[in-house]
Design an enzyme around this catalytic site. Structure first.
Site, short mmCIF file in Angstrom:
data_model
loop_
_atom_site.label_atom_id
_atom_site.label_comp_id
_atom_site.label_asym_id
_atom_site.label_seq_id
_atom_site.Cartn_x
_atom_site.Cartn_y
_atom_site.Cartn_z
N TYR A 61 0.82 -1.23 0.00
CA TYR A 61 0.00 0.00 0.00
C TYR A 61 0.85 1.26 0.00
O TYR A 61 0.47 2.27 0.59
CB TYR A 61 -0.97 0.02 1.19
CG TYR A 61 -1.83 -1.23 1.27
CD1 TYR A 61 -2.65 -1.59 0.19
CD2 TYR A 61 -1.80 -2.05 2.38
CE1 TYR A 61 -3.41 -2.75 0.24
CE2 TYR A 61 -2.56 -3.21 2.43
CZ TYR A 61 -3.36 -3.55 1.36
OH TYR A 61 -4.09 -4.69 1.40
N ARG A 62 2.00 1.17 -0.61
CA ARG A 62 2.93 2.31 -0.69
C ARG A 62 3.43 2.74 0.68
O ARG A 62 3.89 3.87 0.85
CB ARG A 62 2.31 3.52 -1.43
CG ARG A 62 1.53 3.23 -2.67
CD ARG A 62 2.33 2.65 -3.79
NE ARG A 62 3.44 3.49 -4.26
CZ ARG A 62 4.45 3.02 -4.99
NH1 ARG A 62 4.52 1.74 -5.28
NH2 ARG A 62 5.40 3.82 -5.38
#
Ligand SMILES: Cc1cc2nc3c(=O)[nH]c(=O)nc-3n(C[C@H](O)[C@H](O)[C@H](O)COP(=O)(O)O)c2cc1C
Length: 210
Positions: free
Chosen positions: A186-187
């Site tokens: 999710y970055r």
């Protein structure tokens, strides 16, 4: 797992064992050599010119130790001139297959003639001749001119030995900052910055927001 997996220690907030950025670089670089199909030693090398305008290009790291990371070039090239004017530089390794980057900021020092000679001697003969023939970064009227110059040096040096051109050497980038960046879900990437005041000072580490 091996305790030698320094990356796990570094990104574990509970573990305060000291990890040397050079040792961690070594671990990641070994993994990059296995994972990358092409040039794990390629780095983006950034300099700043006299007017303050940044510049960047790919170079190959052809030496490394506990002092820093060595790149070779024609000293009269654009980057060579920029380093003479401003001996600060940044180097960036991006290992796509590993989804990791290592960012380095520091200052440069020219390597000794002995070190440059030793590395130059490991290069294929064609590359040693090429170092004589190319006036790197300066205008070239045609490819023909370059090939003629190359032929001239081939004649001048018919044997295996080719001396290192005086204007061809290496710079060692001595890091004051090294940031290790690892891709996260999710970055939410992992980032740890190592920073020191000067080349003899102790490293301090800080985890950074992604
Ligand atoms: C994969 C790759 C490796 C390169 N390695 C070097 C190198 O080790 N030394 C070098 O001077 N130029 C190297 N170059 C060329 C540089 O990117 C650049 O074109 C050249 O150094 C001139 O840059 P300058 O005009 O800013 O001085 C490499 C280019 C690529 C794409």
């Amino acid at each position: 797992m091996s305790k030698q997996n320094l990356s796990d220690i570094l990104f574990d907030d509970e573990n305060d064992s000291f990890v040397s950025p050079f040792d961690l670089f070594e671990e990641w670089y070994q993994q990059a050599q296995e994972a990358e199909t092409d040039y794990p030693n390629a780095l983006t090398f950034a300099t700043v010119d006299r007017s303050g305008m940044p510049d960047a290009r790919i170079l190959l790291m052809n030496g490394r130790d506990e002092r820093g990371f060595v790149v070779y070039m024609n000293l009269e090239s654009t980057k060579g001139q920029q380093l003479k004017d401003n001996p600060n530089a940044a180097a960036l390794f991006y290992w796509k297959a590993l989804r990791r980057q290592v960012r380095i900021r520091g200052f440069v020092e020219q390597v000794s003639d002995k070190e440059a000679n030793a590395y130059f001697a490991t290069r294929p003969k064609g590359s040693r001749i090429g170092a004589h023939a190319s006036k790197q970064s300066r205008p070239l009227a045609s490819r023909e001119v370059l090939l003629k110059r190359t032929k001239g040096f081939e004649k001048q040096y018919p044997d295996e030995f080719v001396p290192r051109p005086k204007n061809w050497s290496g710079y060692r980038i001595i890091p004051l900052e090294m940031e290790f960046w690892k891709d996260g879900k999710y970055r939410l990437h992992d980032r740890v910055l190592f920073k020191r005041e000067n080349a003899n000072a102790v490293w301090k580490t800080t985890r950074l927001n992604p």
